[in-house]
Design an enzyme around this catalytic site. Structure first.
Site, PDB file in Angstrom:
ATOM      1  N   THR A 112       0.827  -1.091  -0.144  1.00  0.00           N
ATOM      2  CA  THR A 112       0.109  -0.390  -0.050  1.00  0.00           C
ATOM      3  C   THR A 112       1.029   1.419   0.208  1.00  0.00           C
ATOM      4  O   THR A 112       1.603   1.475   1.125  1.00  0.00           O
ATOM      5  CB  THR A 112      -1.278   0.341   1.525  1.00  0.00           C
ATOM      6  OG1 THR A 112      -1.703  -0.973   1.090  1.00  0.00           O
ATOM      7  CG2 THR A 112      -1.918   0.735   0.884  1.00  0.00           C
ATOM      8  N   GLU A 145      -7.019  -9.681   7.500  1.00  0.00           N
ATOM      9  CA  GLU A 145      -6.480 -10.482   8.164  1.00  0.00           C
ATOM     10  C   GLU A 145      -7.318 -11.368   8.902  1.00  0.00           C
ATOM     11  O   GLU A 145      -8.452 -10.923   8.964  1.00  0.00           O
ATOM     12  CB  GLU A 145      -5.373 -10.124   9.194  1.00  0.00           C
ATOM     13  CG  GLU A 145      -3.972  -9.235   8.778  1.00  0.00           C
ATOM     14  CD  GLU A 145      -2.761  -8.496   9.846  1.00  0.00           C
ATOM     15  OE1 GLU A 145      -3.162  -8.581  10.807  1.00  0.00           O
ATOM     16  OE2 GLU A 145      -2.896  -7.776   9.429  1.00  0.00           O
ATOM     17  N   LYS A 200      -7.253   2.287  -2.690  1.00  0.00           N
ATOM     18  CA  LYS A 200      -6.874   1.316  -1.383  1.00  0.00           C
ATOM     19  C   LYS A 200      -6.826   2.072  -0.586  1.00  0.00           C
ATOM     20  O   LYS A 200      -7.062   1.670   0.805  1.00  0.00           O
ATOM     21  CB  LYS A 200      -5.798   0.738  -1.536  1.00  0.00           C
ATOM     22  CG  LYS A 200      -5.213  -0.034  -0.362  1.00  0.00           C
ATOM     23  CD  LYS A 200      -5.711  -0.807   0.100  1.00  0.00           C
ATOM     24  CE  LYS A 200      -5.415  -1.753   0.974  1.00  0.00           C
ATOM     25  NZ  LYS A 200      -4.537  -2.912   1.178  1.00  0.00           N
ATOM     26  N   LEU A 201      -6.879   3.309  -0.084  1.00  0.00           N
ATOM     27  CA  LEU A 201      -6.612   4.550   1.160  1.00  0.00           C
ATOM     28  C   LEU A 201      -7.870   4.547   1.130  1.00  0.00           C
ATOM     29  O   LEU A 201      -8.579   4.620   2.163  1.00  0.00           O
ATOM     30  CB  LEU A 201      -5.402   5.299   0.176  1.00  0.00           C
ATOM     31  CG  LEU A 201      -4.089   5.352   0.231  1.00  0.00           C
ATOM     32  CD1 LEU A 201      -3.718   6.717  -0.335  1.00  0.00           C
ATOM     33  CD2 LEU A 201      -3.549   4.283   1.258  1.00  0.00           C
ATOM     34  N   ALA A 203     -11.086   3.133  -0.206  1.00  0.00           N
ATOM     35  CA  ALA A 203     -11.589   1.958   0.504  1.00  0.00           C
ATOM     36  C   ALA A 203     -11.606   1.866   2.223  1.00  0.00           C
ATOM     37  O   ALA A 203     -12.291   1.848   3.187  1.00  0.00           O
ATOM     38  CB  ALA A 203     -11.009   0.744  -0.219  1.00  0.00           C
ATOM     39  N   ASN A 204     -10.163   1.346   2.743  1.00  0.00           N
ATOM     40  CA  ASN A 204      -9.996   1.587   4.310  1.00  0.00           C
ATOM     41  C   ASN A 204     -10.484   3.075   4.461  1.00  0.00           C
ATOM     42  O   ASN A 204     -11.007   2.698   5.999  1.00  0.00           O
ATOM     43  CB  ASN A 204      -8.353   1.214   3.929  1.00  0.00           C
ATOM     44  CG  ASN A 204      -7.557   0.226   3.976  1.00  0.00           C
ATOM     45  OD1 ASN A 204      -9.104  -0.494   3.700  1.00  0.00           O
ATOM     46  ND2 ASN A 204      -6.732  -0.428   3.587  1.00  0.00           N
ATOM     47  N   CYS A 256      -3.975  -1.154   8.517  1.00  0.00           N
ATOM     48  CA  CYS A 256      -3.812  -0.831   7.687  1.00  0.00           C
ATOM     49  C   CYS A 256      -5.115   0.495   7.772  1.00  0.00           C
ATOM     50  O   CYS A 256      -4.940   1.793   7.698  1.00  0.00           O
ATOM     51  CB  CYS A 256      -4.560  -1.538   6.871  1.00  0.00           C
ATOM     52  SG  CYS A 256      -4.336  -2.941   6.036  1.00  0.00           S
ATOM     53  N   LYS A 259      -2.833   4.403   9.350  1.00  0.00           N
ATOM     54  CA  LYS A 259      -1.689   3.603   8.813  1.00  0.00           C
ATOM     55  C   LYS A 259      -2.414   4.647   7.540  1.00  0.00           C
ATOM     56  O   LYS A 259      -1.857   5.720   7.112  1.00  0.00           O
ATOM     57  CB  LYS A 259      -1.430   3.072   9.140  1.00  0.00           C
ATOM     58  CG  LYS A 259       0.054   3.222   7.443  1.00  0.00           C
ATOM     59  CD  LYS A 259       0.860   1.420   8.071  1.00  0.00           C
ATOM     60  CE  LYS A 259       1.848   1.536   6.885  1.00  0.00           C
ATOM     61  NZ  LYS A 259       1.433   0.793   5.303  1.00  0.00           N
ATOM     62  N   LYS A 319      -7.954  -7.811  16.439  1.00  0.00           N
ATOM     63  CA  LYS A 319      -9.726  -8.957  15.905  1.00  0.00           C
ATOM     64  C   LYS A 319      -9.705 -10.112  16.200  1.00  0.00           C
ATOM     65  O   LYS A 319      -8.062 -10.764  16.107  1.00  0.00           O
ATOM     66  CB  LYS A 319      -9.877  -8.662  14.637  1.00  0.00           C
ATOM     67  CG  LYS A 319      -9.453  -8.981  13.461  1.00  0.00           C
ATOM     68  CD  LYS A 319      -9.719  -8.517  12.139  1.00  0.00           C
ATOM     69  CE  LYS A 319      -8.902  -8.918  10.990  1.00  0.00           C
ATOM     70  NZ  LYS A 319     -10.322  -8.658   9.954  1.00  0.00           N
TER      71      LYS A 319
END
Ligand code: UDX
Length: 437
Positions: A112, A145, A200-201, A203-204, A256, A259, A319
């Site tokens: 990422t 994860e 990607k950024l 979506a998170n 993720c 960050k 988690k």
């Protein structure tokens, strides 16, 4: 890479790392990462078309496609410290590829990275004196994860970004062909490079925003008598909102979300958009507040003092079904309780004791108030309160009557994940508190 190797027996996949210990672990019976189902995938392909090696230079020469999956930690120094991604490993890999390649390559960014990183990679590899051609693609990873194997096997989408030039289109088609072995074609999206890197950024950031939104409402639920799970269920039935990622919690963690949002805010500022940066910083602040709120509630309900009281913390991973503790809310909860001089006893089914202590106190530090128990019953024995911080399944079925028998009264149970049956526990005699209830 193991999944690609498993699904495409005709493609030879070699994973290389400079770290010999890591490679040895991947070649051993005990893989260095705990992830449900991963052992089977690796064992199916290892030695057939999946290899782990420290021969970085040799494998660069042999490869047609090179995935760059190095870490991009948050910068700890200089401009952007604490928020920007540290790209030194990405740059170093680009230089290594340029140095050893003897034929044209497709380079795929898997790490990422901030938008426009592909440009840097292109410039570095393009400066080779051998006249070689490199195409750079972006192919961000969306697996979570704990469910990595399932997510890879059946992804919502695969995203591939590339340059809209004949060479770029050809490289994208080659990568599409790899995934098309098992992913339905309509789920493989191709975009320009910058859209892919940014997606990607984003979506998170959107996922984290949903959790922070429901978490901020959880505070209002506690104050009003509303039940956050009932609210989440009611709003999630609206098809425009949808049911997923609305589980109120002690706060999101993981490598993720925080960050990537910080990275996004840094990008916004770099492109002259400080207001946009401030908006997204809010999502991280909301999460910080949620973690603090949980620890503060424990102190308040224990009559505003936890000094010298034993508090059991059940779960330490960020988690369930992972041994990853990066940015775990448990770290903050333990620190806040220790600051109030509580005796904190942690139990997690997968995280080693040494790691728990190092995460809370810092490497090499110790504090007699922080201990780690080998099982949940030992952690809870004699505690004034239990705090469930990770939603491990085994915490749903503990013998809470037996545990209650060992605890000084009144005994408290704080459910930071809303996983246990509060009504049943109250009947047993617990003072029970849950997020948003
Ligand atoms: C996340 C993204 O889901 C994934 O697409 C991306 O590639 C990497 O980051 P991950 O960090 O592995 O994956 O875990 P995820 O399942 O998204 O959970 C992140 C955190 O949010 C966890 O602490 C989790 O407990 C928390 N969470 C999640 C909630 O508190 N409530 C929810 O409803 C969902």
């Amino acid at each position: 890479m193991a999944m690609i190797a498993q699904k495409a027996p005709d493609i030879r996949v070699t994973v290389v790392d400079m770290n010999a210990g890591r490679i040895a672990a991947w070649n051993s019976d005990t893989l260095p990462i705990y992830e449900p189902g991963l052992d089977d995938v690796v064992k199916a392909a290892r030695g057939r078309n999946l290899f782990f090696s420290t021969d970085v230079a040799g494998q660069i020469k042999a490869a047609d496609i090179i995935f760059v999956a190095v870490n991009t930690p948050t910068k700890t120094y200089g401009v952007g410290a604490g928020r920007a991604a540290d790209l030194r490993y990405v740059e170093s890999v680009a230089r290594t590829i340029a140095e050893h390649a003897e034929s044209d390559k497709i380079i795929v960014e898997k790490s990422t990275i901030p938008v426009k990183t592909a440009e840097s990679i292109k410039t570095i590899v393009g400066s080779n004196a051998k006249g070689l051609k490199f195409e750079v693609l972006s192919n961000p990873e969306f697996l979570a994860e704990g469910t990595a194997v399932r997510d890879l096997e059946n992804p919502d989408r695969v995203l591939i970004g590339g340059e809209r030039t004949p060479g770029g289109e050809k490289a994208m088609a080659a990568l599409v062909d790899v995934y098309a072995r098992w992913v339905p074609r309509e789920r493989i999206i191709t975009t320009n490079l910058w859209s892919s890197e940014l997606s990607k950024l984003v979506a998170n950031a959107f996922l984290a925003q949903r959790i922070s939104s429901i978490n901020s409402i959880s505070a209002l639920c506690e104050a009003t008598g509303a039940d956050v799970d009932e609210v989440a269920n009611a709003i999630g039935k609206d098809s425009r909102i949808g049911p997923k990622f609305l589980k109120a919690s002690v706060g999101f963690g993981g490598s993720c979300f925080q960050k990537d949002i910080l990275n996004l805010t840094y990008l916004c500022e770099s492109f002259g958009l400080p207001e946009v940066a401030a908006d997204w910083t809010g999502v991280v602040s909301m999460n910080d507040r949620q973690k603090k709120r949980f620890a503060a509630r424990i102190v308040k309900e224990l009559f505003n003092t936890v000094a010298d009281k034993k508090i059991a913390v059940l779960g330490f991973a960020f988690k369930k079904d992972t041994n990853d503790t990066r940015e775990s809310a448990a770290i903050n909860v333990c620190r806040d309780l220790l600051a109030e001089h509580a005796n904190v006893c942690v139990y997690d089914p997968k995280v080693p004791a040494a790691e728990i202590v190092a995460d809370v106190l810092g490497q090499g530090q110790s504090n007699a108030r922080l201990t780690v128990a080998p099982d949940a019953y030992t952690a809870c024995a004699g505690a004034h309160a239990i705090a469930i911080v990770t939603e491990w399944d085994e915490f749903k079925t503990l013998d809470y009557a037996r545990i209650l028998g060992t605890m000084p009264k009144p005994a408290c149970l704080f459910d930071g994940r809303n996983i246990v049956d509060g009504a049943a526990l109250r009947k047993l005699g617990f003072r029970f508190f849950a997020i948003g209830k």
